[in-house]
Design a protein around this motif. Structure first.
Motif, mmCIF file in Angstrom:
data_model
loop_
_atom_site.group_PDB
_atom_site.id
_atom_site.type_symbol
_atom_site.label_atom_id
_atom_site.label_comp_id
_atom_site.label_asym_id
_atom_site.label_seq_id
_atom_site.Cartn_x
_atom_site.Cartn_y
_atom_site.Cartn_z
ATOM 1 N N HIS A 1 1.650 30.702 -1.963
ATOM 2 C CA HIS A 1 1.264 29.292 -1.812
ATOM 3 C C HIS A 1 1.508 28.817 -0.378
ATOM 4 O O HIS A 1 2.351 27.963 -0.121
ATOM 5 C CB HIS A 1 1.991 28.395 -2.835
ATOM 6 C CG HIS A 1 3.400 28.822 -3.171
ATOM 7 N ND1 HIS A 1 4.494 28.450 -2.419
ATOM 8 C CD2 HIS A 1 3.877 29.567 -4.183
ATOM 9 C CE1 HIS A 1 5.587 28.955 -2.959
ATOM 10 N NE2 HIS A 1 5.247 29.634 -4.025
ATOM 11 N N SER B 1 1.194 24.873 -9.830
ATOM 12 C CA SER B 1 1.075 24.087 -8.615
ATOM 13 C C SER B 1 1.774 24.766 -7.441
ATOM 14 O O SER B 1 2.572 25.698 -7.617
ATOM 15 C CB SER B 1 1.686 22.694 -8.819
ATOM 16 O OG SER B 1 1.043 22.005 -9.862
ATOM 17 N N HIS B 2 1.478 24.263 -6.265
ATOM 18 C CA HIS B 2 2.097 24.724 -5.028
ATOM 19 C C HIS B 2 3.616 24.841 -5.206
ATOM 20 O O HIS B 2 4.260 23.938 -5.702
ATOM 21 C CB HIS B 2 1.777 23.712 -3.920
ATOM 22 C CG HIS B 2 2.338 24.074 -2.591
ATOM 23 N ND1 HIS B 2 1.667 24.872 -1.688
ATOM 24 C CD2 HIS B 2 3.504 23.737 -1.992
ATOM 25 C CE1 HIS B 2 2.395 25.005 -0.604
ATOM 26 N NE2 HIS B 2 3.526 24.328 -0.764
ATOM 27 N N CYS C 1 5.277 28.906 1.137
ATOM 28 C CA CYS C 1 4.952 27.586 1.670
ATOM 29 C C CYS C 1 5.126 27.596 3.191
ATOM 30 O O CYS C 1 4.411 28.300 3.890
ATOM 31 C CB CYS C 1 5.816 26.532 0.978
ATOM 32 S SG CYS C 1 5.420 24.823 1.414
ATOM 33 N N ASP D 1 -3.262 23.178 -5.568
ATOM 34 C CA ASP D 1 -2.582 23.311 -4.278
ATOM 35 C C ASP D 1 -3.431 22.690 -3.183
ATOM 36 O O ASP D 1 -4.466 23.242 -2.793
ATOM 37 C CB ASP D 1 -2.327 24.796 -3.979
ATOM 38 C CG ASP D 1 -1.369 24.997 -2.825
ATOM 39 O OD1 ASP D 1 -1.228 24.079 -1.993
ATOM 40 O OD2 ASP D 1 -0.768 26.081 -2.748
#
Length: 283
Positions: A195, A250-251, A173, A219
């Protein structure tokens, strides 16, 4: 010797090290949507998206045990360290906004270390990770990824002085942007982005080292079609690469998966294995 925010003793390289204990196959998807490639950390829209539940959901508890590494001070940063200190290959894991104490991040560090690497997870936030009482827009003003790049350089230099001959990095992230900048500057020899947030196609065009990208199907920060653009940019520049999208997750899932979600756990474990295998191909 220093003291971290928890009051635990840490040790600088060259001194004695004290261990501190801590508490169906995913298939690649096709890319069939369009998305702008101009997101960056200062972009208000990117901050708005990151403020949503996708990026900040399922925040980790502070680590309380179960890891096999230790806390050391490296390049002035408190760091979670795992693996053989005599290894000649080191891997930096750059956390998401929740910081280096996240249990699943440290457990992943142990997994990577088990493959033969010396793994370092620095505290780039100096004891100030994002919390539930902090607005992410305000927090980002004090924790720009570009700033962390400068914090990373002394860590890398310390590892080189220790005898490490090759250094890679994986960013999660927020941390992916840090890793991209290190890859653009040639500070590391291989990279992985999991991600990613705040990373642009122009960023990827500047990458000079082998780079893997592990993305989630769900995402908004790096949707599948943007990951595809990243891959295309690496191919165009003849940079060795690996890109994969994991369906149904998901992210943030690689280090913030829900233990009760068997499918999510399985995809996280697959991503962890893919990450380790990617690092092996880069040597």
């Amino acid at each position: 010797m220093g003291i971290n925010m928890k009051g635990l003793k840490t040790h600088v390289y060259g001194l004695n090290h004290t261990k501190i204990p801590r508490v169906p196959k995913c298939n690649q998807l096709t890319f069939n949507r369009s998305f702008p490639n101009n997101i960056c950390w200062v972009n208000p829209e990117a901050v708005r998206i990151m403020s949503g539940p996708e990026c900040c959901q399922n925040p980790p508890a502070i680590s309380s045990g179960g890891e096999s590494g230790e806390l050391l001070q490296i390049g002035s940063l408190n760091s979670y360290v795992s693996g053989n200190p005599d290894s000649k290959v080191a891997v930096l894991l750059v956390s998401d906004v929740f910081g280096y104490e996240a249990p699943k991040l440290r457990q992943l560090a142990d997994k990577v270390a088990a493959a033969g690497y010396y793994v370092v997870v620095p505290d780039f936030f100096h004891g100030d990770p994002l919390t539930s009482i902090t607005k992410i827009g305000d927090w980002l003003k004090n924790h720009a990824p570009e700033q962390a790049v400068e914090f990373a350089k002394p860590v890398i230099q310390t590892l080189k002085e220790k005898g490490i001959t090759k250094i890679g990095a994986a960013g999660f992230c927020w941390g992916a942007k840090v890793v991209v900048e290190l890859a653009k500057d040639g500070e590391i020899q291989f990279a992985a982005l999991l991600h990613p947030s705040f990373v642009t196609v122009d960023d990827i065009k500047g990458v000079k080292v082998p780079t893997g990208i592990l993305g989630a199907e769900i995402d908004k920060m790096s949707p599948p079609e943007l990951v595809k653009e990243f891959e295309a940019a690496l191919v165009a520049n003849e940079v060795n690469n690996f890109a994969k999208i994991y369906p149904g997750v998901s992210h943030g899932w690689t280090i913030r998966y829900k233990d009760e979600d068997a499918a999510e756990v399985k995809c996280a474990e697959e991503a962890h294995q893919d990450l380790v295998e990617w690092f092996g191909k880069c040597l």
